[in-house]
Design an enzyme around this catalytic site. Structure first.
Site, short mmCIF file in Angstrom:
data_model
loop_
_atom_site.label_atom_id
_atom_site.label_comp_id
_atom_site.label_asym_id
_atom_site.label_seq_id
_atom_site.Cartn_x
_atom_site.Cartn_y
_atom_site.Cartn_z
CB ILE A 150 38.44 39.70 54.14
CG1 ILE A 150 39.31 39.86 52.73
CG2 ILE A 150 38.28 41.43 54.47
CD1 ILE A 150 38.60 40.51 51.65
N GLY A 201 43.81 27.36 37.40
CA GLY A 201 43.11 26.71 38.38
C GLY A 201 42.33 28.23 39.28
CG ASP A 215 30.68 33.13 44.74
OD1 ASP A 215 30.61 32.24 45.62
OD2 ASP A 215 31.64 33.84 44.85
CE LYS A 219 31.53 34.70 48.07
NZ LYS A 219 32.67 34.62 47.11
N1 HSE Z 1 34.47 31.14 43.71
C1 HSE Z 1 34.74 32.22 44.68
C2 HSE Z 1 35.71 33.18 44.10
C3 HSE Z 1 35.34 31.81 45.92
O1 HSE Z 1 36.05 32.98 43.09
O2 HSE Z 1 35.77 34.26 44.79
C4 HSE Z 1 34.39 31.18 46.95
O3 HSE Z 1 33.29 32.05 47.23
#
Ligand code: HSE
Ligand code: NDP
Length: 463
Positions: A150, A201, A215, A219
């Site tokens: 994006i 996966g 994570d 961001k």
């Molecule tokens: N592990 C991240 C997600 C992908 O599930 O969006 C990489 O930032």
């Protein structure tokens, strides 16, 4: 920087083509797709960049490892340092903090520009890296670091640089959105959906960074820094993951016409009075499971997709949507940065100066007010509701709605149910309250003898 290649084709005059040496650090999920595009689309990329992008090597840990993408074996090397030293442009896709940081700094000090997707490194050490880029007249671009394919970094950094962004709300982690969406669709518990996501996966064998919100927090720090022209690092982000979200929370959200999403929220908060000059701005950045009305645009983001919702003074509300991860989608964002960086180098233009930043304070709990949904399991007795409501009142937290579900001693008349040990579930939604007031309310409610347990405390957005 960059060499010139001279070509003669038929009777045409010789054409001079600039050449840029591109070093790729990492040949995994994203790196292998970037290498594929660099090799397969070389002519089109050369035309768009104004220079031929020559892939000089791919640094990996193990040159003999089996690879999903077929690439010339001679490109692989374990000598990342040497690869970096001869490059005009370095693409860092190793991930992690070290040795990625050392290689990026070395590249920038050589005057080479860098493109990276490494959100963890940028959220931890972005300031040092951007300073090194500015000091060496080089570019450091990172579109892929937030929300994969994006385009969101460039729109915030450039397209909206003439506006005042006040809030960014994002679903920026695909794994957790996949899990919450599946819980919403199937009614299953978190642990069962996580196991299925791992089997398919979508979630990694060690899902900690995703399900604990880390994570998304990295961001969020990057988005907040860009949106508010300040420096926010990972430790400034208040972070709560999705591991405590239950099937009951999801069902209660559905009953109330809502859904639960893991949101990254960055807010510019103004306190004080602008008329008397006491107004001061600060920033709140947080990641947590959030109740959203089903009609909110972010509620329609399903599966592993990402979306970022931006509010700005003049643009109003904007939403950016698409694939937030995956080899080819993320490689698309990397290649966008590669072409624009190469175009700048080929034109001989100086590196883009870093935007001026200001040091906005990171605001604490009391500065932010949010609506909350609180679930309680209580004894189904006369007077319970008024005792619970009194605690809300004592802390100045106003109740917007309350729903009661009686789940004990079925078949008994209401008047007899409490003496038979019946239970009821209460769900309150509050008007906006500070987190400190809410925490004090919940602590006191827990101490009431008629309260069995506080089953959930969730923030509500978009009402
Ligand atoms: N592990 C991240 C997600 C992908 O599930 O969006 C990489 O930032
Ligand atoms: P992978 O784990 O799939 O690949 C990492 C690559 O880096 C591998 O080729 C690995 O070598 C190499 N590598 C790691 N450490 C070293 C080292 N010390 N020396 C030399 N080579 C090393 O990662 P991804 O491709 O998934 O991610 C790369 C970056 O992109 C990360 O920063 C990630 O956060 C970011 N990103 C990823 C997304 C995705 O969907 N995967 C989405 C958005 C951003 P070897 O192959 O030999 O093990």
């Amino acid at each position: 920087m960059g060499e010139t290649m001279t070509e003669t084709s038929g009777l045409e005059a010789p054409s001079a083509e600039k050449v840029l040496k591109v070093a790729l650090l990492g040949g995994g999920t994203v790196g292998s797709q970037v290498a594929r595009i660099l090799l397969e689309d070389a002519d089109a990329l050369a035309a768009r960049a104004g220079a031929r992008l020559v892939l000089t090597g791919i640094a990996v840990r193990n040159v003999d490892a089996p690879r999903d993408v077929e690439l010339p074996r001679e490109l692989y090397t374990t000598d990342a340092e040497k690869l970096v030293s001869g490059a005009d442009l370095v693409i860092e896709l190793m991930g992690g903090i070290e040795p990625a940081r050392t290689h990026i700094l070395a590249a920038l000090k050589n005057g080479a520009s860098v493109v990276t997707g490494n959100k963890a490194l940028l959220a931890q050490d972005g300031a040092a890296l951007f300073d090194a880029a500015s000091a060496n007249n080089a570019d450091l671009n990172f579109e892929a670091a937030v929300a994969g394919a994006i385009p969101i970094i460039r729109p915030i950094r450039e397209s909206l640089s003439g506006d005042r962004i006040t809030r960014v709300l994002g679903i920026v982690n695909g794994t957790t959105n996949f899990i919450l969406d599946a819980m919403d669709t199937t009614g299953a518990q978190f642990a069962d959906v996580l196991a299925e996501a791992q089997r398919l996966g979508y979630a990694e064998a060690d899902p900690t960074a995703d399900v604990e919100g880390l994570d998304a927090a990295a961001k969020a720090a990057i988005l907040a820094s860009l949106a508010f022209h300040t420096r926010v690092s990972l430790e400034d982000v208040r972070c709560e993951g999705i591991t405590k979200v239950t099937a009951d929370d999801i069902a209660a959200a559905q009953d109330a016409g809502m859904t639960i999403k893991l949101l990254a929220i960055a807010e510019l908060i103004t306190a004080g009075d602008s008329a008397d000059g006491t107004a001061a701005e600060g920033v709140s950045v947080r990641v947590h499971p959030t109740l959203l009305p089903r009609k909110h645009p972010l509620a329609a983001v399903h599966g592993a997709f990402n979306a970022v919702f931006v509010e700005a003074d003049n643009a109003g509300s904007l939403m950016f949507y698409g694939a937030g991860a995956g080899g080819a989608p993320t490689a698309s964002a990397i290649m966008g940065d590669v072409v624009s960086t190469a175009r700048r180098i080929a034109a001989g233009a100086p590196g883009a100066p870093g935007a001026a930043t200001r040091a906005l304070p990171i605001l604490g709990l009391d500065a932010v007010t949010t609506s909350y949904s609180i679930g309680l399991e209580v004894a189904d007795q006369p007077g319970v509701l008024s005792r619970v409501a009194a605690v809300f009142a004592e802390h100045g937290v106003s109740i917007e709605t309350m729903r009661q579900t009686v789940d004990g001693a079925p078949g008994l008349a209401a008047a007899d149910r409490w003496s038979a040990g019946g239970r009821a579930e209460l769900r309150f939604v509050t008007h906006p309250a500070s987190e400190a007031a809410l925490a004090a309310t919940v602590a006191d409610i827990k101490n009431l003898d008629v309260v069995e347990s506080v089953t959930s405390v969730l923030r509500v957005e978009g009402v």
